[in-house]
Design an enzyme around this catalytic site. Sequence first.
Site, short mmCIF file in Angstrom:
data_model
loop_
_atom_site.label_atom_id
_atom_site.label_comp_id
_atom_site.label_asym_id
_atom_site.label_seq_id
_atom_site.Cartn_x
_atom_site.Cartn_y
_atom_site.Cartn_z
N LYS A 1 0.86 -1.19 0.00
CA LYS A 1 0.00 0.00 0.00
C LYS A 1 0.89 1.23 0.00
O LYS A 1 2.02 1.18 0.51
CB LYS A 1 -0.89 0.03 1.25
CG LYS A 1 -2.14 0.84 1.08
CD LYS A 1 -3.17 0.05 0.29
CE LYS A 1 -4.53 0.68 0.26
NZ LYS A 1 -5.55 -0.32 -0.08
N GLY B 1 -20.49 6.12 3.33
CA GLY B 1 -19.39 6.41 2.40
C GLY B 1 -19.92 6.44 0.99
O GLY B 1 -20.65 5.53 0.58
N TYR B 2 -19.58 7.50 0.25
CA TYR B 2 -20.14 7.60 -1.11
C TYR B 2 -19.05 7.94 -2.12
O TYR B 2 -19.20 8.80 -2.98
CB TYR B 2 -21.28 8.64 -1.12
CG TYR B 2 -22.42 8.27 -2.05
CD1 TYR B 2 -23.15 7.11 -1.88
CD2 TYR B 2 -22.77 9.11 -3.11
CE1 TYR B 2 -24.19 6.77 -2.73
CE2 TYR B 2 -23.82 8.78 -3.97
CZ TYR B 2 -24.52 7.61 -3.77
OH TYR B 2 -25.56 7.27 -4.61
N GLY B 3 -17.92 7.24 -2.01
CA GLY B 3 -16.87 7.34 -3.03
C GLY B 3 -17.12 6.27 -4.08
O GLY B 3 -18.27 5.89 -4.32
N ASN B 4 -16.06 5.77 -4.67
CA ASN B 4 -16.21 4.77 -5.74
C ASN B 4 -17.01 3.56 -5.24
O ASN B 4 -18.00 3.16 -5.86
CB ASN B 4 -14.82 4.36 -6.25
CG ASN B 4 -14.86 3.13 -7.15
OD1 ASN B 4 -15.04 2.01 -6.70
ND2 ASN B 4 -14.73 3.35 -8.45
N ALA B 5 -16.59 2.97 -4.11
CA ALA B 5 -17.25 1.75 -3.63
C ALA B 5 -18.70 2.02 -3.24
O ALA B 5 -19.61 1.27 -3.62
CB ALA B 5 -16.48 1.17 -2.45
N GLY B 6 -18.94 3.09 -2.49
CA GLY B 6 -20.29 3.37 -2.01
C GLY B 6 -21.27 3.67 -3.14
O GLY B 6 -22.40 3.17 -3.13
N1 GLU Z 1 -7.26 0.02 -3.13
C1 GLU Z 1 -8.01 -1.16 -3.42
C2 GLU Z 1 -8.05 -2.07 -2.21
O1 GLU Z 1 -7.91 -1.64 -1.09
C3 GLU Z 1 -7.55 -1.83 -4.70
C4 GLU Z 1 -6.12 -2.28 -4.72
C5 GLU Z 1 -5.65 -2.78 -6.09
O2 GLU Z 1 -6.43 -2.83 -7.02
O3 GLU Z 1 -4.46 -3.11 -6.17
O4 GLU Z 1 -8.30 -3.25 -2.33
#
Ligand code: GLU
Length: 425
Positions: free
Chosen positions: A115, A227-232
Site C-alpha cells: 500500500k 461512504g459515497y466514493g467509488n465503492a459506495g
Molecule cells: N485500493 C483497493 C483495495 O484496497 C484496490 C487495490 C488494487 O487494485 O491493487 O483493495
Amino acid sequence: MLKEQVAHVADEVLNPFAIAQAQLDEAAEILQLDPEMHVFLREPMREFHFTIPVRMDDGRTQVYRGYRVQYNDARGPAKGGIRFHPDETIDTIRALAAWMTWKTAVVDIPLGGAKGGVICDPRFLSATELERLSRGYMRQIARYVGITKDVPAPDVYTNPQIMAWMMDEYQVLTGHQEPGVITGKPLEIGGAAGREDATARGGIYTVREAAKVLDIDLVGQRAAIQGYGNAGQFAHLLATELLGLKVVAVSDSRGGIYNAAGLDVTAVRNHKAETGSVINFREADNISNEELLELPVMVLFPSALENVITQRNADNIHATIVAELANGPTTPAADEVLYDKGIYVLPDFLCNAGGVTVSYFEMVQNAYQYYWDEAMTQQRLDQKMTAAFHAVHNMAQIKHVNNRVAAYLVAVNRVAQATRLRGWV
Ligand code: GLU
C-alpha cells in the site's frame, strides 16, 4: 484505580496497524503457526519513506510526505493502492498493506500485498498541482515498482486520471511501455473493462452468497451505505440492480440522508456531483453518519474509512449483514459484539477483494495486450468471489469462529505456505 487509568483501560486501541497485528495474532494462535513464521508475518518486509517537493501554481514549493509499504511478496509481486489523504499515517499504510496481503491470498490471485500513500488533501489541489504530485510520487517509487516487483492502484482520493499520470511518468523514467506497472487506469490506455465498479460488484456477489447460506430473500429489503466514493456509489447502483435491495440511506464525510421509500441512485449521484455532498438532497431527510450506522436494515455497507464500528456503537448496530467495502471499518472489540449479536459480517479483505481481483485481470490483459469484454471480467470476478466466500464461510463453520477469523485462517495459511516453500522461514 485512578479515574484516568480506568478511562485508559476502557479506551479502545484504534491504531490500524496494532489492530491488524492483533487480528493476525488471533489467527496464528488458532493455526498454531510456528513462532518464527508468526514473527515474520507480523511486520512489513520493506517500506519506503520519502519527501515529494511539488511546485505549486503560485510558484511556491510544497513538500509532501509519501510512503510505500511492501508488506509481503511471497505469493507474487506486491499489490495495492495509493491513498491521498490528510490523515494518512505510516501505521495506516502498514495496516492496509497487511490487509492487501491477506486479500490477494483469500481470493487466491498470484500477488502479494502493498500500500502507498501521501499526506495531502487533494480537494485543495488544482488539477495541475495534483498532476505534479502524482508524477512526483512515481519518481520516488519508480525503482521499487514494476510488473515483477510491485503494482500500485487507486485507493481513497486517487482515481484513473492519477493512475494515467503515474503510468506515463514511469514510461518517461524507464523509456519503455509497461502499462501493467499500475492498475485502475482509464480504458483508453490499458484499463480493464469492469474495473471501475469491481470493488462494489465483488462485495455484492458476497452478499448474494451470504443470503443463500442464511436463507434470506433480499428483494425489497432495506440497505444503508456509509461512504459515497467509488465503492459506495457503485454499491448503491448494484445493490439495487443485482440484489433488488432498497437503499434507504447513504452518507459521505459531511453527513447522511434517509428516505424510507428508497433513494434513487442517479438523482443522488447528480446531487453530489453538483453540490459536493449527498446532504441536503431534496427527496430525503438529513441524518448523521452515526445514525445511519444504527439503522435497522438488512444490509449495512461501511464503504469509507477505518474504525467506524467500535465498542462505542457496536451494540447499536441493527443490520442482519454487515458488508465491509471499506478497509478496517470494524475494531476487534466491536467484532466480538457483532458476533455475539448474531450479525453476519462479510469481512473487509474478503468483501472488498473485487477491486484487486479485477486489477489482477488488468495486469494479465496488459501483459498479453489483448483485452476482454466486461461480461468476461464479471463472470471471472464472480467465480473468484464466490469461491473465496465459500472457503471463508466453511472455515467459520468448521472452526466455530467469526468470518473475519476464518478469512485470516484461509489467507494466512496460503501466505505461510508460500513463505515456507521459498525457504524464507
Ligand atoms: N485500493 C483497493 C483495495 O484496497 C484496490 C487495490 C488494487 O487494485 O491493487 O483493495
